[in-house]
Design a protein around this motif. Structure first.
Motif, mmCIF file in Angstrom:
data_model
loop_
_atom_site.group_PDB
_atom_site.id
_atom_site.type_symbol
_atom_site.label_atom_id
_atom_site.label_comp_id
_atom_site.label_asym_id
_atom_site.label_seq_id
_atom_site.Cartn_x
_atom_site.Cartn_y
_atom_site.Cartn_z
ATOM 1 N N LEU A 65 -3.682 -0.615 8.735
ATOM 2 C CA LEU A 65 -2.593 -1.506 9.145
ATOM 3 C C LEU A 65 -1.926 -0.995 10.408
ATOM 4 O O LEU A 65 -1.599 -1.767 11.319
ATOM 5 N N GLY A 84 -4.629 4.708 -0.402
ATOM 6 C CA GLY A 84 -3.365 4.240 0.149
ATOM 7 C C GLY A 84 -3.192 4.629 1.604
ATOM 8 O O GLY A 84 -2.815 3.812 2.447
ATOM 9 N N VAL A 85 -3.516 5.901 1.914
ATOM 10 C CA VAL A 85 -3.355 6.378 3.292
ATOM 11 C C VAL A 85 -4.303 5.622 4.223
ATOM 12 O O VAL A 85 -3.919 5.214 5.329
ATOM 13 N N HIS A 101 -0.209 -17.857 16.809
ATOM 14 C CA HIS A 101 -0.511 -16.470 17.158
ATOM 15 C C HIS A 101 -2.019 -16.276 17.124
ATOM 16 O O HIS A 101 -2.663 -16.579 16.123
ATOM 17 N N ALA A 140 -5.519 2.605 3.834
ATOM 18 C CA ALA A 140 -5.057 1.229 4.023
ATOM 19 C C ALA A 140 -3.897 1.193 5.010
ATOM 20 O O ALA A 140 -3.843 0.323 5.894
ATOM 21 N N LEU A 141 -2.989 2.158 4.874
ATOM 22 C CA LEU A 141 -1.844 2.177 5.785
ATOM 23 C C LEU A 141 -2.282 2.481 7.211
ATOM 24 O O LEU A 141 -1.741 1.907 8.164
ATOM 25 N N ARG A 201 -6.995 8.108 -5.102
ATOM 26 C CA ARG A 201 -5.980 7.061 -5.062
ATOM 27 C C ARG A 201 -5.090 7.230 -3.833
ATOM 28 O O ARG A 201 -4.771 6.257 -3.140
ATOM 29 N N ILE A 202 -4.721 8.469 -3.546
ATOM 30 C CA ILE A 202 -3.883 8.708 -2.365
ATOM 31 C C ILE A 202 -4.663 8.411 -1.096
ATOM 32 O O ILE A 202 -4.149 7.794 -0.153
ATOM 33 N N LEU A 226 2.018 5.228 -3.160
ATOM 34 C CA LEU A 226 1.962 6.601 -2.656
ATOM 35 C C LEU A 226 3.251 7.357 -2.911
ATOM 36 O O LEU A 226 3.276 8.583 -2.892
ATOM 37 N N ALA A 285 1.260 -9.378 23.170
ATOM 38 C CA ALA A 285 1.327 -8.699 21.879
ATOM 39 C C ALA A 285 0.526 -9.478 20.850
ATOM 40 O O ALA A 285 0.881 -10.596 20.495
ATOM 41 N N HIS A 286 -0.589 -8.901 20.411
ATOM 42 C CA HIS A 286 -1.412 -9.573 19.405
ATOM 43 C C HIS A 286 -1.654 -8.642 18.241
ATOM 44 O O HIS A 286 -1.808 -7.440 18.419
ATOM 45 N N PHE A 287 -1.709 -9.245 17.050
ATOM 46 C CA PHE A 287 -2.111 -8.534 15.845
ATOM 47 C C PHE A 287 -3.586 -8.173 16.007
ATOM 48 O O PHE A 287 -4.363 -8.989 16.502
ATOM 49 N N PHE A 288 -4.007 -6.985 15.614
ATOM 50 C CA PHE A 288 -5.386 -6.528 15.754
ATOM 51 C C PHE A 288 -5.829 -6.481 17.211
ATOM 52 O O PHE A 288 -6.994 -6.672 17.531
ATOM 53 N N ASP A 289 -4.893 -6.264 18.132
ATOM 54 C CA ASP A 289 -5.252 -6.168 19.535
ATOM 55 C C ASP A 289 -6.050 -4.879 19.758
ATOM 56 O O ASP A 289 -5.709 -3.840 19.212
ATOM 57 N N ARG A 310 8.115 9.373 -8.058
ATOM 58 C CA ARG A 310 9.332 8.970 -8.751
ATOM 59 C C ARG A 310 10.531 9.640 -8.109
ATOM 60 O O ARG A 310 10.437 10.780 -7.664
ATOM 61 N N MET A 323 0.862 -4.829 18.566
ATOM 62 C CA MET A 323 2.173 -5.457 18.385
ATOM 63 C C MET A 323 3.281 -4.532 18.880
ATOM 64 O O MET A 323 4.344 -4.986 19.277
ATOM 65 N N ASP A 337 3.644 6.224 -14.646
ATOM 66 C CA ASP A 337 4.631 6.994 -13.896
ATOM 67 C C ASP A 337 6.022 6.895 -14.515
ATOM 68 O O ASP A 337 7.020 6.915 -13.836
ATOM 69 N N PHE A 365 0.815 -1.215 0.000
ATOM 70 C CA PHE A 365 0.000 0.000 0.000
ATOM 71 C C PHE A 365 0.847 1.261 0.000
ATOM 72 O O PHE A 365 0.402 2.317 -0.420
ATOM 73 N N MET A 419 -1.521 -2.754 14.008
ATOM 74 C CA MET A 419 -0.203 -3.032 14.579
ATOM 75 C C MET A 419 -0.028 -2.461 15.976
ATOM 76 O O MET A 419 0.965 -2.767 16.636
ATOM 77 N N GLY A 478 -5.864 -10.697 17.591
ATOM 78 C CA GLY A 478 -6.741 -9.946 18.475
ATOM 79 C C GLY A 478 -6.795 -10.500 19.879
ATOM 80 O O GLY A 478 -7.579 -10.028 20.693
#
Lengths: 490, 164
Positions: B82, B75-76, A56, B78-79, B71-72, A22, B97-101, A25, B89, B162, A18, B86, A59
């Motif tokens: 994430l 991306g933002v 793991h 989605a980040l 589009r930007i 963003l 420490a759990h993912f999606f805690d 270039r 974690m 690009d 992802f 995190m 959650g």
């Protein structure tokens, strides 16, 4: 502690996937650099976790309620293969994409495909497996059509439709499973399946799942998308598709379900044997007549996938071990062959074997890479393909299926014949006039060819007793152990 | 205005688009307490933009939401999704420490079934809604561009690339 590392196998590729679109270039080419660094990091992580076990809880939810990511020797082997091929393919992509536009989109899709495959290898939840499978599949549809010529778009569309059909079968199968047993957690499902009497609905779900995963794997009655999709894709993508995608989404997921959840019955084993033998023989017969380099390799993929399915179908420990070994080896030599075909196409602009000739004099590294790959896939001794094929033949004889063993030998000879034709047509013989000005491919491409050539030689060492027990037998034990325990570490 | 559909469609679209957008926000915000969530909310939000695009044409729609910005945004979003996943974690150690805690709910539990009781789930829903809105809208714009291939599409696609 390896279990807290597991989410990073999803976070690193998804986050970079992802992030890359963003970035703008610049002279340091952030897309190439980040993709190579990310896959390199994944490779380091997966080598660290190789052979370990861990679990793991996503959650922090306990096992049957939440999604569990679990590591065992088999999934860590798959993770290593995905990351290793990903690294080679992303290094190769740096120059292979010179004639393409939209580089950042390519890397974004590429990394999301890796995230999807990592998810399939790790998850212990049937629906979560479907989600990751779709993530990897949908990224690969776009990657197949990436060159956006008419024939690439056609191949990508055909792949999207047929593979989408497979996904629908899998989703329907999961729905039927959930209807009958009220759970999609794999260990819990395995437990309930073992206690419940065999019913028609559960056989129906099994057939749906089998059909879906066979489409993803490209086994022969379900193979129609494969010979179009592989040649149309850019070379690093076809290396990933053939090297790992059809195995991670197809055979690995199928084997995981059949062995660890459905507890492979002899009838199912025979079905897998039949599909494997059909693909093994049919694939090579279709490959012999081809003049398109990459299309021929695609048919050989079907044939080699047949070997693996055949070995899994035997169901004996030796058979499963040989199947896993051949899976690892095929990932190395088939991606080497696809990348060398891509290197030839990069310089000459053609995949037609009749137009090539005598390239050995001008492209020594590519020629050596293709020779190593050819000898390896044909099963010529010191290379890795020989040992896994030998083990598959031994396993057939041990299981009392001499006919299949003979078929495997004959297919191997036909494979050798087919690849000797490639070598003679493209690399040996007199140099054609129009290729006299040809140069070797750039360094980054040579580097990934060298890495895979080294892998082809090094993987033959896995047959040695110490290494075999550590990597292959432990992975085989995961599948032969039968249904997965609900409370255990897996 | 020559672009877009008839006056009737434009008028009706102008009346309903605000309600559709509001309903999308409601579905997104409702997600952590009742039926709803980021995906369905995001689709409804995207529908409001797609309605504008169909009724008024591409040029008017891109004045509301340019596809490059969308589009930007995707991306933002989605980040940040994430990054929220995190949190656990990063800020927890060892076996915790759990993912999606749901780290925010651990520290600010609130009353169950009341507002602000979902911890990071409303934030995840918000990120997801923006992601779905932006990517569905971008996909629709790109599909709409194919129709104008011969006239303006080639120029449009070359602006996507690009460079080498």
């Amino acid at each position: 502690m390896s279990s807290s590392l597991l989410p990073y196998f999803l976070m690193i590729p998804a986050g970079l996937g992802f992030l890359i679109p963003l970035l703008g270039r610049s002279r340091i080419r952030p897309a190439d650099t980040l993709a190579a660094l990310g896959t390199g990091l994944l490779l380091a992580l997966s080598l660290f976790t190789l052979g370990k076990t861990g679990k793991h809880l996503v959650g922090g939810w306990p096992q049957p309620i939440g999604i569990t990511l679990a590591l065992d020797p088999l999934s860590s082997l798959m993770l290593t293969l995905i990351a290793g091929l990903g690294l080679c393919a992303s290094i190769f992509s740096i120059r292979a994409l010179d004639r393409h536009t939209g580089r950042s989109h390519y890397y974004s899709l590429f990394l999301l495909m890796i995230a999807g495959m990592n998810g399939v290898a790790l998850t212990r939840d049937l629906f979560n497996l479907y989600v990751f499978l779709e993530l990897a599949s949908i990224s690969s549809y776009a990657l197949v059509a990436f060159s956006a010529e008419a024939e690439d778009l056609e191949a990508g569309f055909k792949y999207a439709i047929l593979s989408g059909l497979g996904s629908i079968f899998i989703l329907l199968g999961i729905a039927v499973v959930y209807l009958c047993y009220g759970t999609v957690n794999l260990p819990q499902l395995a437990e309930r399946l073992a206690l419940a009497p065999a019913g028609e609905l559960i056989n129906f779900s099994l057939i749906l799942l089998l059909a879906g995963f066979c489409i993803k794997a490209g086994l022969i009655p379900f193979h129609f998308w494969l010979p179009d999709a592989h040649p149309a894709a850019p070379a690093p993508v076809s290396a990933m598709l053939s090297g790992i995608l059809i195995k991670a989404l197809g055979l690995y997921a199928l084997a995981r379900l059949l062995f660890n959840v459905y507890d492979l019955s002899p009838g199912l084993g025979r079905l897998l044997l039949g599909l494997g033998a059909l693909s093994m023989i049919g694939g090579v017969l279709l490959a012999i007549g081809q003049n398109d380099f990459k299309r021929m390799l695609a048919y050989h993929s079907i044939s080699q996938i047949g070997y693996i399915a055949l070995a899994f179908g035997l169901g004996t420990p030796l058979g499963i071990m040989a199947g896993i070994y051949h899976l690892v080896n095929h990932a190395a030599f088939k991606s080497l062959l696809f990348l060398s075909a891509g290197a030839v196409e990069y310089r000459t602009g053609t995949r037609d074997l009749n137009e090539l000739g005598g390239l050995r004099a001008r492209m020594p590294v590519t020629s050596a890479a293709s020779l190593v790959g050819s000898l390896s896939i044909a099963g010529v001794p010191p290379l890795n393909g020989f040992f896994s094929k030998l083990l598959i033949i031994f396993a057939c004889v041990q299981a009392g299926r001499q006919g299949l063993a003979a078929a495997a030998v004959i297919v191997s000879i036909l494979t050798l014949a087919s690849f000797m034709k490639v070598q003679r047509a493209a690399f040996f013989g007199p140099l054609k006039d129009k290729w006299t000005g040809l140069k070797e491919v750039p360094f980054s491409m040579q580097l990934s060819l060298f890495l895979l050539m080294a892998a082809c030689l090094a993987l033959s060492l896995l047959v040695l007793p110490g290494l075999r027990e550590q990597f292959l037998n432990s992975a085989q034990a995961v599948l032969s152990a039968g249904i997965m325990p609900a409370g255990g570490s897996r | 205005m020559k672009e877009g559909m008839s006056l009737i469609v434009k008028t009706v679209a102008r009346w309903v688009v605000g309600f559709i957008f509001l309903y999308g926000i409601y579905i997104t915000a409702e997600g952590h307490l009742g039926p709803g969530g980021g995906f369905s909310g995001g689709i409804i939000l995207a529908c409001s933009y797609i309605l504008i695009l169909i009724a008024y044409g591409r040029r008017f729609a891109s004045r509301n939401l340019d596809w490059r910005i969308a589009r930007i945004m995707a991306g933002v979003a989605a980040l940040s999704f994430l990054a929220l996943a995190m949190l656990g974690m990063i800020f927890e150690t060892g076996g915790n420490a759990h993912f999606f805690d749901n780290l925010i709910r651990k520290n600010l539990p609130g009353t169950a079934f009341h507002l602000f009781s979902g911890g990071n789930i409303p934030l995840l829903n918000l990120a997801l809604a923006i992601l779905v809105l932006a990517s569905v809208f971008t996909a629709f714009v790109l599909l709409a561009a194919v129709r104008f291939w011969e006239t303006r599409g080639k120029k449009f696609f070359s602006s996507l690339e690009d460079g080498p």
